[in-house]
Design an enzyme around this catalytic site. Structure first.
Site, short mmCIF file in Angstrom:
data_model
loop_
_atom_site.label_atom_id
_atom_site.label_comp_id
_atom_site.label_asym_id
_atom_site.label_seq_id
_atom_site.Cartn_x
_atom_site.Cartn_y
_atom_site.Cartn_z
N GLU A 47 0.86 -1.19 0.00
CA GLU A 47 0.00 0.00 0.00
C GLU A 47 0.89 1.23 0.00
O GLU A 47 1.81 1.35 0.81
CB GLU A 47 -0.83 0.00 1.29
N ASP A 58 -6.74 9.01 9.59
CA ASP A 58 -5.40 8.66 10.05
C ASP A 58 -5.06 9.27 11.40
O ASP A 58 -5.37 10.42 11.68
CB ASP A 58 -4.37 9.10 9.01
#
Ligand SMILES: Cc1ncc(COP(=O)(O)O)c(C=O)c1O
Lengths: 259, 394
Positions: A47, A58
């Site tokens: 990723e 995040d």
């Protein structure tokens, strides 16, 4: 079926649990060496984070990495340019936020990414209901659109999301944004809910930070995604060798898990 | 011929006003947004809920707020200016309307806790207030820079029993407080309602907040009629996310009144922004060519936001409302003028709308033009900051 899904189903067919590490693109001059090291050490897919100024899904580690990357001038085009110079031999999947793709132009972004061995995209602020334009842009380039199922997703929705996801289904291991934790999460029930309605590969991410956690997650899923624990080390100066060791420790745990 | 468009009606099923709005949220929050939409629809169609909302605003919130004719400012500018006095609502701004509604909804959904973001601290104070009244626990996220600019409001929230969490990421202002509240909401969505403070964020928030704030416009419309003024030529309000503007516009959206929203020049999403997706919505945003959001800069913490609510983006595109920008340098003189001529010290946010009147009087605003000004909040919270600015200038 997307090329990514064909590849990842083949990994499963070989009896192997997938390991998918996450890197934020552009955090240092060496970031591509880190990616190559991970591929050498047995990652099945990688990723690649494309930084966004306001990463809603995040936690602090990936926020810091995004900021560092943006401060170094990273853009979608610069990442594509750098990726063109390498062949890591495993599929790449980008993770970014919708505004980055919108501003690159959806068609253009999808085409550019597909040119450099990117096989899929995770866009956490783009639920299936909002993604028809993006998935239409991806389809001609065989770019998979990967969706998440969260612990809060009710069963009817799990069926819809699992049906729409391509490549694999991202089982969110806990109700949290990305980050490290020692707590036992909800990965098992999320993975079970997906498996009850689909045979798409199921990977557990968010809250997997140690080989032991990965091993447990692999007992009920097809693979794991590890982000913050790795990115933390990179922000603290990990070398490509360190990355290789890190990935190998997960590889060993996953391989041991079902011998 | 088509029937004329009805403005400020319900958004479509996907939560859109024209091209703007939508629900760009992580899967983890999707269910909460869907449930909230159902709960609000149900509540807003329940006479008992609506009655309780009005009763609480009446007996606790200080509504209806009056409309005051600003005679001396009117004479000074050659206009006829009427002020809707949201500064007189409980906690000192229009923010109370929205939080009374959302906390009643929280209780109805059976959730014991709210979280909120705040810029100037007004929404945080209002949320802490409404939460205290209902015995809900309350945590407020506030950019670290704003906790310094608005230190007194931090203490007010704490007095009201809320926990204030300073946010140190990004620009350390409102935008980052929203990010952090969203991240936090992911961890606690089961028992916590996110009491969003403006007409922004994912559907159904822009719609819910506008509905709760529309009491401003409905009251003002009735009051102006009673005063014999009728429909004003112009309705003007400052715009951060756009909730006080949406609230007052809602009372006049389908009249001939010219609607004007005034943004801070350092956060003027309509004048200097472009379409994009942030905080769960497609709207106008200040951003670079790569889609990275830029930091807003304004003397007023409540307008320090790089976006604007999606319905405003739509009203601008449909040419139903116009959006103007006012720089920091015009704001302090406007605050002083209103204070000296009318005995009303406005919030720095509100002073942007006053500054626009000062700038346009005699040019685009012909003598005698009737204006309804939304006086969104009082300036007590800003007095220390204004003193610093004036000291620095002398
Ligand atoms: C007095 C006042 N007016 C206006 C605003 C801006 O918010 P909105 O545009 O949602 O009305 C604020 C926000 O803090 C405020 O405190």
């Amino acid at each position: 079926m997307t090329g990514l899904e064909v590849t990842l189903r083949a990994v499963r067919h070989r009896g192997r649990r997938a390991f998918v590490p996450y890197f934020m693109a552009g955090t240092s001059n060496e970031w591509l060496r880190h990616v190559e090291a991970a591929a050498n050490a047995g990652a099945d897919a990688i990723e690649i984070g494309l930084p966004f100024s306001d990463p809603m899904m995040d936690g602090v580690v990936i926020q810091e990495a995004a900021k560092r990357s943006l401060d170094r001038g990273t853009t979608l085009a610069s990442v594509v340019g750098e990726l063109a110079s390498v062949d890591v031999g495993v599929p790449l999947v980008v993770m970014t936020y919708y505004n980055v793709l919108l501003h690159g132009g959806l068609e253009r972004s999808a085409a550019m990414l597909a040119q450099v061995n990117v096989r899929g995209a995770i866009v956490p602020d783009l639920p299936p209901e909002e993604s028809s334009e993006w998935s239409s842009a991806c389809a001609p380039h065989d770019l998979a659109t990967i969706y998440l199922v969260a612990p809060s997703t009710p069963n009817e929705r799990v069926a819809m999301v699992a049906q729409r996801t391509q490549g694999f289904c991202y089982a969110q291991g806990r109700m949290a944004v990305t980050g490290t934790t020692s707590e036992e999460g909800d990965g098992a029930s999320v993975a079970a809910a997906i498996r009850a309605v689909s045979d798409v590969p199921v990977y557990v991410g968010i809250g997997v930070s140690t080989p032991e956690q990965a091993q447990r997650a692999a007992s009920y899923s097809d693979g794991v995604i590890v982000g913050s624990a790795l990115v933390r080390r990179i922000l603290d100066g990990a070398t490509p060798n360190d990355v290789e060791d890190f990935v190998r420790s997960f590889r060993r745990a996953l391989d041991a898990s079902h011998e | 011929m088509n029937a004329p468009e009805v403005f400020m009606d319900k958004p479509d099923a996907s939560g859109r006003f024209g091209d703007f709005g939508g629900r760009f949220v992580p899967e983890a929050l999707m269910t909460a947004c869907l449930e909230l939409e159902v709960a609000f629809n149900d509540a807003w169609n329940d006479d008992a809920f609506v009655q309780e909302f009005y009763d609480v605003l009446h007996t606790f919130g200080g509504r209806p707020t009056p409309v005051t004719e600003l005679s001396r400012l009117s004479r000074h500018l050659g206009l006829r200016i009427y002020a809707k006095r949201e500064d007189l609502a409980h906690t000192g701004s229009h923010k109370i309307n929205n939080v009374v509604g959302q906390t009643l909804l929280t209780k109805r959904m059976g959730k014991p806790r709210v979280i909120a973001e705040t810029g100037a601290g007004q929404h945080g104070v209002a949320t802490a207030t409404a939460a205290a009244r209902l015995g809900l626990s309350c945590t407020v996220y506030m950019g670290e820079l704003d906790t310094q600019r608005q230190a007194l409001n931090v203490f007010r929230m704490e007095l009201l029993g809320a926990t204030v969490v300073p946010v140190t990421s990004g620009s350390k202002t409102l935008k980052d407080a929203v990010n952090e509240a969203m991240r936090e909401w992911v961890t606690c969505v089961k028992d916590t309602h996110y009491c969003l403070g403006s007409v922004m964020g994912p559907h159904p928030f822009p719609w819910i907040v506008r509905e709760f704030q529309s009491i401003i416009g409905r009251e003002a419309s009735r009051q102006l009629t009673e005063m014999g003024v009728g429909t004003p030529d112009v309705v003007v309000a400052c715009v951060g996310g756009g909730s006080n503007a949406a609230g007052i516009f809602a009372g006049f959206a389908n009249t001939d009144a010219r609607l004007v929203g005034v943004e801070a020049a350092g956060g003027a999403a309509i004048a200097t922004g472009s379409p994009g997706v942030l905080h769960g919505m497609r709207s106008m945003l200040i951003q670079d060519e790569f889609g990275q959001i830029e930091e807003a800069h304004s003397v007023s913490a409540g307008l320090d936001y790089p976006g604007i609510g999606p319905e405003h983006a739509y009203l601008a595109k449909a040419h139903r409302a116009q959006y103007e920008a006012i720089g920091d340098d015009e704001v302090i003189p406007a605050l002083q003028l209103l204070s000296e001529l009318e005995g009303i010290v406005p919030a720095l946010e509100t002073a942007h709308a006053v500054a626009w009147l000062i700038r346009e009087a005699g040019t685009t605003l012909a003598p005698g033009t009737s204006v309804l000004l939304n006086l969104s909040g009082r300036g007590d919270k800003d007095v220390a900051q204004v003193r610093e600015i004036l000291r620095g200038a002398s």
